[in-house]
Design a protein around this motif. Structure first.
Motif, PDB file in Angstrom:
ATOM      1  N   GLU A 147       2.752   5.078   2.799  1.00 49.06           N
ATOM      2  CA  GLU A 147       1.321   4.701   3.232  1.00 49.06           C
ATOM      3  C   GLU A 147       0.254   4.055   2.621  1.00 49.06           C
ATOM      4  O   GLU A 147       0.382   2.860   3.352  1.00 49.06           O
ATOM      5  N   ASN A 186       4.998  -0.018   2.603  1.00 53.17           N
ATOM      6  CA  ASN A 186       3.970   0.411   3.209  1.00 53.17           C
ATOM      7  C   ASN A 186       3.092  -0.002   3.810  1.00 53.17           C
ATOM      8  O   ASN A 186       3.090  -1.470   4.127  1.00 53.17           O
ATOM      9  N   HIS A 260       6.451  12.462   2.555  1.00 48.50           N
ATOM     10  CA  HIS A 260       6.081  12.014   1.541  1.00 48.50           C
ATOM     11  C   HIS A 260       5.931  12.598   0.367  1.00 48.50           C
ATOM     12  O   HIS A 260       5.738  13.772   0.123  1.00 48.50           O
TER      13      HIS A 260
HETATM   14  N1  URA Z   1       2.250   6.593  -1.863  1.00 46.88           N
HETATM   15  C1  URA Z   1       2.804   5.608  -0.984  1.00 46.88           C
HETATM   16  O1  URA Z   1       2.260   5.740   0.191  1.00 46.88           O
HETATM   17  N2  URA Z   1       3.752   4.231  -1.981  1.00 46.88           N
HETATM   18  C2  URA Z   1       3.640   3.818  -2.739  1.00 46.88           C
HETATM   19  O2  URA Z   1       4.035   2.447  -3.066  1.00 46.88           O
HETATM   20  C3  URA Z   1       3.124   3.673  -3.914  1.00 46.88           C
HETATM   21  C4  URA Z   1       2.911   5.727  -3.013  1.00 46.88           C
END
Ligand code: URA
Length: 293
Positions: A147, A186, A260
């Motif tokens: 993200e 990301n 995630h």
């Molecule tokens: N969460 C994410 O989505 N990206 C990162 O780089 C770290 C935590």
């Protein structure tokens, strides 16, 4: 005590978010139903006198009201000011050819240079310390997209180096790969304040660079980590449940959606589900889990 409640509330909000429940904090304007004003067909072409539409709320039968109730999984973009996500495939033509492997590091560096000390979106002014570009093998077969950077990533300039990153490393290891063999990036490259979900304007502004990174690396498979990555890569706003367990497409790569790692840290019971997603990827790529030793 108050801090504890706040932490619990924040964890719950993040839990919902990771399940793909977006925008539950902004349902848009309250719906006001207008009484339809029927214009006679024959007179349609004529200039109509101004009609003041009576506002009667609610004016529709109960069944219709239920249909038009805002759906938190499918916000009505047409009626809201939230920009509709557009899939990465529609943002730019797909690359016609593949860069030679030796040209890819320089091509990625050119994207980094283009980003520069970016001030294209509000995240530049929201406490960001470092732009987290992404890292890994410029010729990786597999790319993970998260993200946005958290505090650890913002401090180090590297993606997924905090607790969620450690879990991602374990997930990569369980697939028989090392972190150096994959590419990690990301949706947004700057940390959103309080790790909030990137706003559509922020994500849409930043997308152009991730898109270019994908086109340089041209992985065989992309794994979208969580709802935000899936939303912007695929241009759909759907619950993770509706997106997992099947193949999607993105910039010529096959795309799988999974939870995630930060969500898995909050709800470890879902790790078995995430493992199913990763196994689907492993099968596609001909990867074998390392023998337990
Ligand atoms: N969460 C994410 O989505 N990206 C990162 O780089 C770290 C935590």
């Amino acid at each position: 005590m108050a801090g504890e409640v706040e932490d619990q509330l924040r964890a719950y909000v993040e839990y919902l978010r990771d399940l793909g429940v977006h925008d539950f904090y902004r349902r848009g304007e309250p719906v006001v139903f207008e009484e339809p004003v029927a214009a006679p067909v024959a007179a349609a072409a004529e200039v109509q006198p101004a009609v003041v539409k009576p506002v009667v709320a609610p004016a529709r039968p109960v069944a219709v009201q239920q249909e038009t109730k805002p759906d938190i999984f499918k916000p009505d973009f047409a009626e809201s000011s939230i920009p509709k996500p557009v899939s990465f495939d529609l943002l730019a033509p797909l690359p016609a050819s593949r860069l030679a492997a030796e040209a890819r590091p320089a091509a990625l560096k050119a994207i980094l240079d283009e980003i520069g000390d970016c001030t294209r979106c509000p995240l530049a002014y929201a406490g960001r310390h470092t732009i987290v570009f992404g890292e890994g093998d410029p010729s990786a077969r597999l790319m993970f997209v998260g993200e946005g950077p958290g505090a650890d990533e913002d401090a180090s300039g590297r993606p997924f180096v905090g607790k969620a990153g450690q879990l991602l490393n374990n997930m990569i290891g369980a697939m028989g790969l090392t972190r150096e063999q994959v590419y990690i990036a990301n949706i947004v490259k700057c940390r959103p304040p309080q790790n909030r979900v990137p706003e559509p304007g922020e994500a849409n502004t930043c997308s152009q660079f991730l898109l270019k990174q994908i086109d340089v690396v041209q992985p065989e498979v992309i794994v979208a980590l969580g709802a935000t990555a899936a939303t912007y890569l695929l241009g759909v706003k759907q619950s993770l449940a509706g997106l997992r367990g099947q193949w999607h497409g993105c910039r010529g790569a096959k795309l799988a959606v999974t939870y995630h790692p930060a969500f898995l840290l909050r709800d470890p019971r879902q790790k078995a589900e995430a493992w199913k997603d990763l196994q689907m990827v492993m099968k596609e790529m001909g990867l074998k889990a390392p023998a337990k030793g």
